[in-house]
Design a protein around this motif. Structure first.
Motif, PDB file in Angstrom:
ATOM      1  N   THR A 142      64.871  51.857   7.427  1.00 11.91           N
ATOM      2  CA  THR A 142      63.913  51.242   6.483  1.00 11.91           C
ATOM      3  C   THR A 142      63.551  49.841   6.966  1.00 11.91           C
ATOM      4  N   VAL A 143      62.845  49.774   8.075  1.00 13.52           N
ATOM      5  CA  VAL A 143      62.389  48.467   8.590  1.00 13.52           C
ATOM      6  C   VAL A 143      60.865  48.502   8.719  1.00 13.52           C
ATOM      7  N   PRO A 144      60.236  47.325   8.748  1.00 18.53           N
ATOM      8  CA  PRO A 144      58.784  47.303   8.985  1.00 18.53           C
ATOM      9  C   PRO A 144      58.462  47.936  10.336  1.00 18.53           C
ATOM     10  N   GLY A 164      72.898  48.153   6.742  1.00 23.54           N
ATOM     11  CA  GLY A 164      72.787  47.577   8.077  1.00 23.54           C
ATOM     12  C   GLY A 164      71.759  46.467   8.108  1.00 23.54           C
ATOM     13  N   SER A 165      72.022  45.485   8.954  1.00 27.00           N
ATOM     14  CA  SER A 165      71.108  44.346   9.080  1.00 27.00           C
ATOM     15  C   SER A 165      71.252  43.749  10.471  1.00 27.00           C
ATOM     16  N   ARG A 166      70.255  42.936  10.863  1.00 31.74           N
ATOM     17  CA  ARG A 166      70.440  42.150  12.091  1.00 31.74           C
ATOM     18  C   ARG A 166      71.501  41.100  11.871  1.00 31.74           C
ATOM     19  N   SER A 167      71.722  40.743  10.604  1.00 30.40           N
ATOM     20  CA  SER A 167      72.713  39.714  10.258  1.00 30.40           C
ATOM     21  C   SER A 167      73.791  40.328   9.369  1.00 30.40           C
ATOM     22  N   GLY A 180      68.676  47.820   5.297  1.00 31.64           N
ATOM     23  CA  GLY A 180      69.022  48.044   3.884  1.00 31.64           C
ATOM     24  C   GLY A 180      69.081  46.770   3.057  1.00 31.64           C
ATOM     25  N   THR A 181      68.845  45.628   3.698  1.00 32.80           N
ATOM     26  CA  THR A 181      68.756  44.363   2.964  1.00 32.80           C
ATOM     27  C   THR A 181      67.371  44.195   2.345  1.00 32.80           C
ATOM     28  N   GLY A 182      66.421  45.052   2.759  1.00 36.32           N
ATOM     29  CA  GLY A 182      65.033  44.898   2.308  1.00 36.32           C
ATOM     30  C   GLY A 182      64.764  45.672   1.025  1.00 36.32           C
ATOM     31  N   ARG A 183      63.498  45.727   0.668  1.00 40.08           N
ATOM     32  CA  ARG A 183      63.114  46.257  -0.646  1.00 40.08           C
ATOM     33  C   ARG A 183      63.377  47.755  -0.757  1.00 40.08           C
ATOM     34  N   GLU A 184      62.840  48.538   0.145  1.00 36.15           N
ATOM     35  CA  GLU A 184      62.965  50.003   0.063  1.00 36.15           C
ATOM     36  C   GLU A 184      64.411  50.433   0.346  1.00 36.15           C
ATOM     37  N   SER A 234      57.412  53.948  -3.988  1.00 32.16           N
ATOM     38  CA  SER A 234      57.443  52.481  -4.011  1.00 32.16           C
ATOM     39  C   SER A 234      58.863  51.994  -4.307  1.00 32.16           C
ATOM     40  N   HIS A 235      59.237  50.906  -3.652  1.00 33.01           N
ATOM     41  CA  HIS A 235      60.569  50.318  -3.897  1.00 33.01           C
ATOM     42  C   HIS A 235      60.736  49.951  -5.370  1.00 33.01           C
ATOM     43  N   GLU A 236      59.617  49.734  -6.071  1.00 30.18           N
ATOM     44  CA  GLU A 236      59.707  49.301  -7.477  1.00 30.18           C
ATOM     45  C   GLU A 236      60.399  50.353  -8.343  1.00 30.18           C
ATOM     46  N   ASP A 269      76.083  38.939   7.782  1.00 29.04           N
ATOM     47  CA  ASP A 269      76.265  38.146   6.547  1.00 29.04           C
ATOM     48  C   ASP A 269      75.237  38.542   5.488  1.00 29.04           C
ATOM     49  N   LYS A 270      74.013  38.735   5.951  1.00 28.82           N
ATOM     50  CA  LYS A 270      72.942  39.155   5.031  1.00 28.82           C
ATOM     51  C   LYS A 270      73.263  40.550   4.468  1.00 28.82           C
ATOM     52  N   ALA A 271      73.787  41.414   5.327  1.00 25.91           N
ATOM     53  CA  ALA A 271      74.152  42.774   4.889  1.00 25.91           C
ATOM     54  C   ALA A 271      75.276  42.713   3.859  1.00 25.91           C
TER      55      ALA A 271
HETATM   56  N1  LIG Z   1      58.446  48.581   0.068  1.00 28.60           N
HETATM   57  C1  LIG Z   1      58.029  49.794  -0.317  1.00 28.60           C
HETATM   58  O1  LIG Z   1      57.696  50.021  -1.487  1.00 28.60           O
HETATM   59  C2  LIG Z   1      57.964  50.917   0.692  1.00 28.60           C
HETATM   60  C3  LIG Z   1      57.654  52.203   0.251  1.00 28.60           C
HETATM   61  C4  LIG Z   1      57.652  53.255   1.170  1.00 28.60           C
HETATM   62  C5  LIG Z   1      57.919  53.009   2.511  1.00 28.60           C
HETATM   63  N2  LIG Z   1      58.173  51.735   2.912  1.00 28.60           N
HETATM   64  C6  LIG Z   1      58.435  51.508   4.335  1.00 28.60           C
HETATM   65  O2  LIG Z   1      59.805  51.209   4.468  1.00 28.60           O
HETATM   66  C7  LIG Z   1      59.993  50.237   5.501  1.00 28.60           C
HETATM   67  C8  LIG Z   1      60.704  49.034   4.911  1.00 28.60           C
HETATM   68  O3  LIG Z   1      59.875  48.465   3.914  1.00 28.60           O
HETATM   69  P1  LIG Z   1      60.389  47.204   3.061  1.00 28.60           P
HETATM   70  O4  LIG Z   1      59.313  46.904   2.108  1.00 28.60           O
HETATM   71  O5  LIG Z   1      61.762  47.467   2.575  1.00 28.60           O
HETATM   72  O6  LIG Z   1      60.442  46.107   4.210  1.00 28.60           O
HETATM   73  P2  LIG Z   1      61.060  44.654   4.182  1.00 28.60           P
HETATM   74  O7  LIG Z   1      61.767  44.405   2.892  1.00 28.60           O
HETATM   75  O8  LIG Z   1      59.998  43.702   4.611  1.00 28.60           O
HETATM   76  O9  LIG Z   1      62.089  44.719   5.401  1.00 28.60           O
HETATM   77  C9  LIG Z   1      63.212  45.563   5.401  1.00 28.60           C
HETATM   78  C10 LIG Z   1      64.254  44.985   6.334  1.00 28.60           C
HETATM   79  O10 LIG Z   1      63.827  45.152   7.686  1.00 28.60           O
HETATM   80  C11 LIG Z   1      64.414  44.114   8.477  1.00 28.60           C
HETATM   81  N3  LIG Z   1      63.355  43.447   9.244  1.00 28.60           N
HETATM   82  C12 LIG Z   1      62.288  42.795   8.787  1.00 28.60           C
HETATM   83  N4  LIG Z   1      61.536  42.309   9.806  1.00 28.60           N
HETATM   84  C13 LIG Z   1      62.180  42.667  10.923  1.00 28.60           C
HETATM   85  C14 LIG Z   1      61.927  42.459  12.298  1.00 28.60           C
HETATM   86  N5  LIG Z   1      60.843  41.802  12.720  1.00 28.60           N
HETATM   87  N6  LIG Z   1      62.810  42.959  13.182  1.00 28.60           N
HETATM   88  C15 LIG Z   1      63.893  43.643  12.772  1.00 28.60           C
HETATM   89  N7  LIG Z   1      64.187  43.873  11.472  1.00 28.60           N
HETATM   90  C16 LIG Z   1      63.331  43.391  10.566  1.00 28.60           C
HETATM   91  C17 LIG Z   1      65.019  43.093   7.535  1.00 28.60           C
HETATM   92  O11 LIG Z   1      66.421  43.292   7.565  1.00 28.60           O
HETATM   93  P3  LIG Z   1      67.413  42.223   8.253  1.00 28.60           P
HETATM   94  O12 LIG Z   1      66.734  40.876   8.267  1.00 28.60           O
HETATM   95  O13 LIG Z   1      68.556  42.255   7.306  1.00 28.60           O
HETATM   96  O14 LIG Z   1      67.709  42.760   9.587  1.00 28.60           O
HETATM   97  C18 LIG Z   1      64.455  43.487   6.197  1.00 28.60           C
HETATM   98  O15 LIG Z   1      65.318  43.191   5.134  1.00 28.60           O
HETATM   99  C19 LIG Z   1      58.601  49.890   6.038  1.00 28.60           C
HETATM  100  O16 LIG Z   1      58.336  50.644   7.178  1.00 28.60           O
HETATM  101  C20 LIG Z   1      57.699  50.293   4.896  1.00 28.60           C
HETATM  102  O17 LIG Z   1      56.391  50.627   5.331  1.00 28.60           O
HETATM  103  C21 LIG Z   1      58.230  50.699   2.041  1.00 28.60           C
END
Ligand SMILES: NC(=O)c1ccc[n+]([C@@H]2O[C@H](COP(=O)([O-])OP(=O)(O)OC[C@H]3O[C@@H](n4cnc5c(N)ncnc54)[C@H](OP(=O)(O)O)[C@@H]3O)[C@@H](O)[C@H]2O)c1
Length: 225
Positions: free
Chosen positions: A79-81, A37-40, A15-19, A146-148, A42-44
């Motif tokens: 919501t992780v890659p 939730g996060s791996r860190s 949940g620290t990421g974009r989506e 999209s996260h946007e 502090d980041k969370a």
């Molecule tokens: N962005 C979009 O517009 C969008 C739209 C629809 C679906 N999605 C899907 O939603 C998911 C998340 O997308 P996102 O754009 O939000 O991704 P992101 O910002 O790149 O990453 C989301 C979070 O995942 C954790 N993460 C990143 N790399 C990791 C790794 N190698 N191991 C463990 N945790 C890791 C990180 O959290 P911590 O470092 O805090 O652990 C990061 O903040 C993806 O599967 C993507 O395909 C995204």
């Protein structure tokens, strides 16, 4: 699954990421208790603080490790890659017993994001079901949003198709789609998630070719009552 009229709590792993942060914002805004939730941790905590400030302090949002968040919440959203999908699920598997998992993951690995890449299980959501095992309830949703669109307050002009391992799983997820201010549709069993996850590459392709950043989809021809 929980039939309580009270708002459930939601963990957003990654949940620290974009989506994830965008979804967390929308749920916290309407009163859900959200655990980022996060791996860190502090980041969370920093992400939770950011959302709390955006919502002028009118929000229940906490930053925790992925494991603590999964343990505390009623519903868990992933919501992780894709590269982190299996590892993250394995790390919380035992904490998800009896809880609905909503998988937002799209199984694409940069740089080939405009080409559909499905895993042997069929889709990321089906892989999640395999990892969590018998009796687990998994839904797939938000892959085409999209996260946007999320970290702001405007209406979103695209729909969310929801698949899941049971009608209950889809209905519970549709409630959260609606709570996030989006229009959701029951798109059937979890096997159908292959289309929705694959569609994301199509939308990214369209974005690239037509100079957009947030192409989406809409269902037409149905009167929703
Ligand atoms: N962005 C979009 O517009 C969008 C739209 C629809 C679906 N999605 C899907 O939603 C998911 C998340 O997308 P996102 O754009 O939000 O991704 P992101 O910002 O790149 O990453 C989301 C979070 O995942 C954790 N993460 C990143 N790399 C990791 C790794 N190698 N191991 C463990 N945790 C890791 C990180 O959290 P911590 O470092 O805090 O652990 C990061 O903040 C993806 O599967 C993507 O395909 C995204």
């Amino acid at each position: 699954m929980n039939d309580s009229p009270l708002l459930l709590s939601i963990a957003v792993l990654g949940g620290t990421g974009r989506e994830g942060k965008g979804l967390a914002y929308r749920w916290a805004k309407v009163g859900y208790h959200v655990f980022i939730g996060s791996r860190s941790p502090d980041k969370a905590k920093a992400a939770a603080q950011e959302l709390w400030k955006m919502l002028a302090g009118n929000a229940l949002v906490e930053g925790l490790s992925n494991q603590e968040a999964a343990q505390k919440a009623d519903i868990v959203v992933l919501t992780v890659p894709y590269a982190a999908h299996r590892e993250t699920l394995e790390s919380v598997k035992d904490l998800l017993k009896g809880k609905l998992l909503i998988d937002v993951t799209v199984p694409i690995t940069p740089p080939k994001v405009t080409k559909v890449q499905m895993p042997p299980a069929g889709s990321a959501a089906q892989e999640a079901k395999q990892i969590l095992g018998e009796g687990s309830e998994v839904a797939a949703a938000f892959q085409n949003i999209s996260h946007e669109h999320l970290l702001q307050d405007q209406d979103v002009d695209c729909d969310v198709l929801v698949t899941g391992t049971s009608k209950d799983a889809r209905n519970e997820t549709l409630k959260l789609v609606s709570a996030a201010g989006l229009t959701g549709w029951d798109a059937g069993p979890i096997e159908n998630s292959v289309i929705l996850e694959g569609l994301t590459s199509v939308l990214i392709n369209i974005n690239k070719q037509y100079g957009s950043t947030h192409a989406g989809i809409k269902i037409t021809g149905v009167n929703k009552t």
